[in-house]
Design an enzyme around this catalytic site. Sequence first.
Site, short mmCIF file in Angstrom:
data_model
loop_
_atom_site.label_atom_id
_atom_site.label_comp_id
_atom_site.label_asym_id
_atom_site.label_seq_id
_atom_site.Cartn_x
_atom_site.Cartn_y
_atom_site.Cartn_z
N TRP A 49 0.82 -1.21 0.00
CA TRP A 49 0.00 0.00 0.00
C TRP A 49 0.86 1.26 0.00
O TRP A 49 0.61 2.20 -0.75
CB TRP A 49 -0.94 -0.01 1.21
CG TRP A 49 -1.83 1.20 1.27
CD1 TRP A 49 -3.05 1.35 0.68
CD2 TRP A 49 -1.57 2.42 1.97
NE1 TRP A 49 -3.57 2.60 0.96
CE2 TRP A 49 -2.68 3.27 1.75
CE3 TRP A 49 -0.51 2.89 2.75
CZ2 TRP A 49 -2.76 4.56 2.28
CZ3 TRP A 49 -0.58 4.18 3.28
CH2 TRP A 49 -1.70 4.99 3.04
N PRO B 288 -4.88 0.54 -5.92
CA PRO B 288 -4.57 0.10 -4.56
C PRO B 288 -5.78 -0.54 -3.88
O PRO B 288 -6.41 0.07 -3.00
CB PRO B 288 -4.15 1.40 -3.87
CG PRO B 288 -4.97 2.44 -4.57
CD PRO B 288 -5.09 1.99 -6.00
N ASP C 21 -5.96 -2.58 -1.62
CA ASP C 21 -5.82 -2.73 -0.18
C ASP C 21 -6.22 -1.48 0.58
O ASP C 21 -6.27 -1.49 1.82
CB ASP C 21 -4.38 -3.10 0.18
CG ASP C 21 -4.02 -4.52 -0.23
OD1 ASP C 21 -4.91 -5.39 -0.16
OD2 ASP C 21 -2.87 -4.76 -0.63
N ASP C 22 -6.49 -0.39 -0.13
CA ASP C 22 -6.91 0.84 0.54
C ASP C 22 -8.36 0.72 0.98
O ASP C 22 -9.26 0.47 0.17
CB ASP C 22 -6.73 2.03 -0.41
CG ASP C 22 -7.00 3.35 0.28
OD1 ASP C 22 -6.04 3.94 0.80
OD2 ASP C 22 -8.18 3.78 0.33
N LEU C 23 -8.60 0.91 2.28
CA LEU C 23 -9.93 0.71 2.84
C LEU C 23 -10.97 1.63 2.22
O LEU C 23 -12.09 1.22 1.91
CB LEU C 23 -9.89 0.90 4.35
CG LEU C 23 -11.22 0.74 5.09
CD1 LEU C 23 -11.78 -0.65 4.90
CD2 LEU C 23 -11.03 1.05 6.58
#
Length: 215
Positions: free
Chosen positions: A130, A147, A149-151
């Site tokens: 990230w 990305p 994985d970015d919330l």
Amino acid sequence: MPLTHLSKDPVFARIIAETPAPKPVYDWDNDLYLALLESIVSQQISTKAADAIFKRLLTLFPDGYPHPNALLAKTTEELRSAGLSFQKARYLQSVAEFALTHRMDRPYVDAMTDEEIVQYLIPIKGVGRWTVEMLLMFVLDRPDVFPVDDLVIRQRMLRAYADQTAGLTGKALYKKLHEIAEPWRPYRTLACRYLWRWKADVPAPVADPALTPED
């Protein structure tokens, strides 16, 4: 051209229409080393707090620049006096150690693919996928970074594409988000910047616990 391409997705066309254009990217004068230090300082704290800590960190050095040798010469206590945690102080010194033995100049890094840069930098302690993806987007100005994985990116996609993602969790959800983003190529960076700025008018779904950022 990029917005025309992204607008071929009718859902994303609505997001673009509802969202102010992203601000220009600030690239730290092409200084990947300094940007990586700043990104570590910024992990898991507010932007305001990170800015204050980073400014205090820079004042620890006579010329206001944490050259690798100078950063390694600082004690943990000196670095923590800037407001850093013990762990982040060690992470910063890991970046300095890496910079002494590995090239980080733009001509060298620019010759790499996005994934090659990820694999080049993630051996550094405190640096995960990230973090590198943020550098790819905001420092190296790579146009096609996604990305997942970015919330916030995941939450906004779950809101916008609720009909496609309903009931999905874990790997199935991860796969579906990639499928949704695939037509955005080669402008996934811009798409994600719009998602970050988009203000959806429905409640966010519960985040999938199997998908969390690495850093």
